[in-house]
Scaffold this motif. Structure first.
Motif, short mmCIF file in Angstrom:
data_model
loop_
_atom_site.label_atom_id
_atom_site.label_comp_id
_atom_site.label_asym_id
_atom_site.label_seq_id
_atom_site.Cartn_x
_atom_site.Cartn_y
_atom_site.Cartn_z
N TYR A 124 33.90 28.14 -7.31
CA TYR A 124 35.86 27.18 -7.69
C TYR A 124 35.58 25.77 -7.02
CZ TYR A 124 37.79 31.63 -8.91
OH TYR A 124 38.59 32.96 -9.61
N TRP A 125 34.28 25.81 -6.32
CA TRP A 125 34.35 24.51 -6.57
C TRP A 125 34.12 23.56 -8.10
CZ3 TRP A 125 36.90 19.68 -4.29
CH2 TRP A 125 37.06 20.56 -3.01
N LYS A 126 32.96 24.10 -8.14
CA LYS A 126 32.10 24.08 -9.29
C LYS A 126 33.15 23.52 -9.94
CE LYS A 126 27.64 23.69 -12.12
NZ LYS A 126 28.46 23.95 -13.38
N ASP A 161 34.30 20.41 -11.95
CA ASP A 161 33.84 20.03 -13.59
C ASP A 161 35.66 19.55 -14.02
OD1 ASP A 161 31.16 20.38 -13.00
OD2 ASP A 161 31.28 22.24 -13.83
N GLU A 162 36.18 20.11 -13.48
CA GLU A 162 38.03 19.59 -13.94
C GLU A 162 38.64 20.82 -14.87
OE1 GLU A 162 38.63 15.56 -15.41
OE2 GLU A 162 37.70 14.74 -13.67
N LYS A 163 37.85 21.80 -15.06
CA LYS A 163 38.61 23.50 -15.67
C LYS A 163 39.14 23.81 -14.77
CE LYS A 163 33.61 23.76 -17.62
NZ LYS A 163 32.59 24.49 -17.75
N ILE A 164 39.56 23.65 -13.66
CA ILE A 164 40.46 24.29 -12.79
C ILE A 164 41.05 23.27 -11.89
CG2 ILE A 164 39.65 26.94 -12.36
CD1 ILE A 164 38.74 26.36 -10.06
N ASP A 165 42.77 23.28 -11.36
CA ASP A 165 43.02 22.71 -10.23
C ASP A 165 43.42 22.47 -8.81
OD1 ASP A 165 45.02 24.60 -10.33
OD2 ASP A 165 46.67 22.87 -11.37
N LYS A 166 43.79 22.01 -8.27
CA LYS A 166 43.44 22.69 -6.49
C LYS A 166 44.58 23.72 -6.57
CE LYS A 166 46.05 19.43 -4.17
NZ LYS A 166 46.52 18.58 -3.29
N GLU A 167 45.46 24.20 -6.92
CA GLU A 167 46.34 25.17 -6.40
C GLU A 167 44.98 26.04 -6.58
OE1 GLU A 167 47.48 22.22 -7.74
OE2 GLU A 167 48.50 21.89 -6.14
N VAL A 168 44.39 26.55 -8.21
CA VAL A 168 43.82 27.66 -8.68
C VAL A 168 42.53 27.79 -7.85
CG1 VAL A 168 42.52 28.56 -10.50
CG2 VAL A 168 44.22 27.31 -10.94
N LEU A 169 42.39 26.56 -7.38
CA LEU A 169 41.00 26.89 -6.28
C LEU A 169 41.06 27.57 -5.35
CD1 LEU A 169 37.79 26.06 -5.28
CD2 LEU A 169 39.30 23.98 -4.67
N ARG A 170 42.48 27.03 -4.08
CA ARG A 170 42.57 27.15 -2.96
C ARG A 170 43.62 29.17 -2.91
NH1 ARG A 170 46.24 21.88 -0.79
NH2 ARG A 170 44.03 20.78 0.20
N SER A 197 33.00 11.42 -1.20
CA SER A 197 32.88 12.58 -1.25
C SER A 197 34.23 13.83 -2.51
CB SER A 197 33.74 13.37 0.46
OG SER A 197 34.26 14.19 -0.16
N ASN A 198 34.61 14.57 -2.80
CA ASN A 198 34.86 15.46 -4.29
C ASN A 198 36.30 16.23 -3.73
OD1 ASN A 198 33.81 14.58 -6.41
ND2 ASN A 198 32.37 16.82 -6.66
N GLY A 199 35.85 16.53 -2.09
CA GLY A 199 37.44 17.16 -0.94
C GLY A 199 38.26 16.31 -1.49
N PHE A 200 39.27 16.87 -0.84
CA PHE A 200 40.67 16.61 -0.72
C PHE A 200 41.60 15.86 -0.21
CE2 PHE A 200 40.62 21.68 -1.70
CZ PHE A 200 41.00 21.66 -3.10
N HIS A 201 41.67 14.56 -0.59
CA HIS A 201 42.78 13.25 0.38
C HIS A 201 42.36 13.49 2.25
CE1 HIS A 201 43.25 9.18 0.82
NE2 HIS A 201 44.30 9.05 1.33
#
Length: 229
Positions: free
Chosen positions: A55-57, A61-70, A128-132
């Protein structure tokens, strides 16, 4: 062999300095106890690590947003272990996970020794690609934020590694150039290939490269950076 001409060293954070897997496992143990979720934690983590990586990939790659990931990384893991959870509980666990994650701040072996060594010779930075909001807490709570002149988070600028824009943005913030900079990270595509594509020197931290056809300098312990820098 020492790498000459370097002035600025850029690090990834998770899985490179900050021991994400260990800290994440402790966080899940805590939030499962808080929410009275009874599962085999080892089995859960076995599936979660793979699902989270995938899911992080997609997020990178901007195919899902943060809410979907989590949401999906947790929901899919519970489904994988045949322990379905109601969506409202998934959302509660997701929120609790982010809230408690930075309570645990184990670093990889030799992190402090290496940062102390490098800061005498170079300017140090984070990309980092992590959340701010989470990444900044990790740096503060693990007491390593003072080592870094700049911190660049993909969420803050709208693109993620390996997009060249994030590397160029970080270089601009550091007031330096690619030819005098080096990137150190565990993500072969995101960190290593991404940095190489903008002309940076690289060192891969880890044991499994996603593309073994590309030969790069590689370490398995941070102390080995002393061989190159």
């Amino acid at each position: 062999m020492k790498i000459e001409g370097i002035t600025d060293v850029f690090f990834d954070l998770d899985h490179t300095l900050w021991d994400f897997d260990k800290n994440s496992a402790l966080t899940f143990k805590t939030i499962f106890e808080l929410n009275k979720i009874e599962v085999d934690i080892d089995m859960f983590l076995h599936h979660y690590i793979i699902i989270n990586f995938n899911y992080w990939k997609l997020f990178r790659d901007e195919k899902i947003d943060k809410e979907v990931l989590r949401f999906k990384r947790l929901n899919d893991t519970f489904m994988a272990i045949n322990h379905p959870i109601l969506p409202e509980i998934i959302n509660k666990l997701s929120k609790d996970y982010i809230e408690h994650l930075t309570n645990y701040n184990y670093l990889y072996e030799n992190t402090i020794e290496v940062l102390d060594y490098l800061k005498q010779k170079y300017r140090l930075h984070i990309i980092s690609n992590g959340f701010h909001e989470v990444q900044n807490k990790k740096l503060e709570n693990s007491n390593i934020q003072h080592y870094f002149k700049t911190v660049t988070n993909g969420e803050s600028i709208g693109v993620k590694k390996p997009n060249p824009k994030i590397f160029n943005h970080a270089l601009d913030c550091a007031k330096t150039s690619a030819k005098t900079s080096i990137m150190i990270g565990d993500g072969f595509e995101a960190d290593i290939i991404g940095a190489m594509n903008v002309g940076m020197e690289v060192i891969f931290f880890g044991t499994n490269k996603e593309n073994s056809e590309v030969e790069v300098k590689q370490i398995s312990n941070l102390i080995q950076l002393k061989n190159y820098l």
